[in-house]
Design a protein around this motif. Structure first.
Motif, short mmCIF file in Angstrom:
data_model
loop_
_atom_site.label_atom_id
_atom_site.label_comp_id
_atom_site.label_asym_id
_atom_site.label_seq_id
_atom_site.Cartn_x
_atom_site.Cartn_y
_atom_site.Cartn_z
N LYS A 58 0.42 4.00 -3.31
CA LYS A 58 0.04 5.40 -3.08
C LYS A 58 0.86 6.36 -3.93
O LYS A 58 0.36 7.41 -4.34
N SER B 268 -4.78 -3.61 -2.20
CA SER B 268 -3.36 -3.91 -2.06
C SER B 268 -3.07 -4.54 -0.70
O SER B 268 -2.34 -5.52 -0.59
N ASN B 269 -3.68 -3.99 0.36
CA ASN B 269 -3.52 -4.57 1.70
C ASN B 269 -4.07 -5.99 1.77
O ASN B 269 -3.48 -6.88 2.39
N SER C 235 0.81 -1.22 0.00
CA SER C 235 0.00 0.00 0.00
C SER C 235 0.84 1.27 0.00
O SER C 235 0.42 2.29 -0.54
N ILE D 214 -6.01 0.96 -2.54
CA ILE D 214 -5.06 0.80 -1.44
C ILE D 214 -5.51 -0.35 -0.53
O ILE D 214 -4.70 -1.18 -0.12
#
Length: 120
Positions: free
Chosen positions: A23, A52-53, A19, A49
Motif C-alpha cells: 500500500k 499480495s494477500n 499488503s 493488494i
C-alpha cells in the motif's frame, strides 16, 4: 527518491507478500496491465493488494532476483525472477515465474505498470 531507487526498494521489500507494505508504494489511481502466459489482466490498487494477500496465504517465503533495472526519467524497467517456498514443501524454494515490468511513477509512487511474465 529517484525512480530506480523506489522500484528497487519495492521489489527488495516484502511488498509482494505483505499488503501493508505494498500500500505504501502504490498510487491511489494505479493501473497495472499484465500479460501472462495465461492471458491478460488489468488490475488496480485493490487488485494488487488482494494478490499480495493471496501470495502471503500461498507461500511461506519469497525472494526476487533482479537481473536488469533501467531508469529513464519517471519510468523504470525491471527484469527479475520470483522465487517462492510453498507451504506444501517448506524445504524447497522454486522459481515461480520470470518477469519484465515497466513502471511509470507519479507523486513518487508506482502509477502505471506494464508487465509480461512466463511461468517457470
Amino acid at each position: 527518491m529517484k525512480a530506480k531507487e523506489l522500484v528497487t526498494e519495492f521489489y527488495q521489500s516484502d511488498a509482494l507478500r505483505n499488503s501493508e507494505v505494498i500500500k505504501q508504494f502504490l498510487h491511489d489511481n494505479m493501473e497495472f496491465h499484465w500479460y501472462s502466459s495465461k492471458g491478460f489482466l488489468k488490475m488496480d490498487k485493490n487488485d494488487l493488494i488482494e494478490l499480495s494477500n493471496e501470495m502471503y496465504r500461498s507461500y511461506t517465503s519469497s525472494r526476487i532476483n533482479i537481473s536488469h533495472i533501467l531508469e529513464e526519467e519517471n519510468k523504470v524497467s525491471i527484469r527479475y525472477s520470483y522465487f517462492v517456498t510453498p507451504f506444501e514443501n517448506p524445504g524447497e524454494e522454486v522459481v515461480l515465474a520470470h518477469f519484465m515490468t515497466i513502471w511509470e511513477l507519479k507523486d513518487n509512487k508506482l502509477y502505471r505498470g506494464y508487465q509480461m511474465s512466463q511461468l517457470s
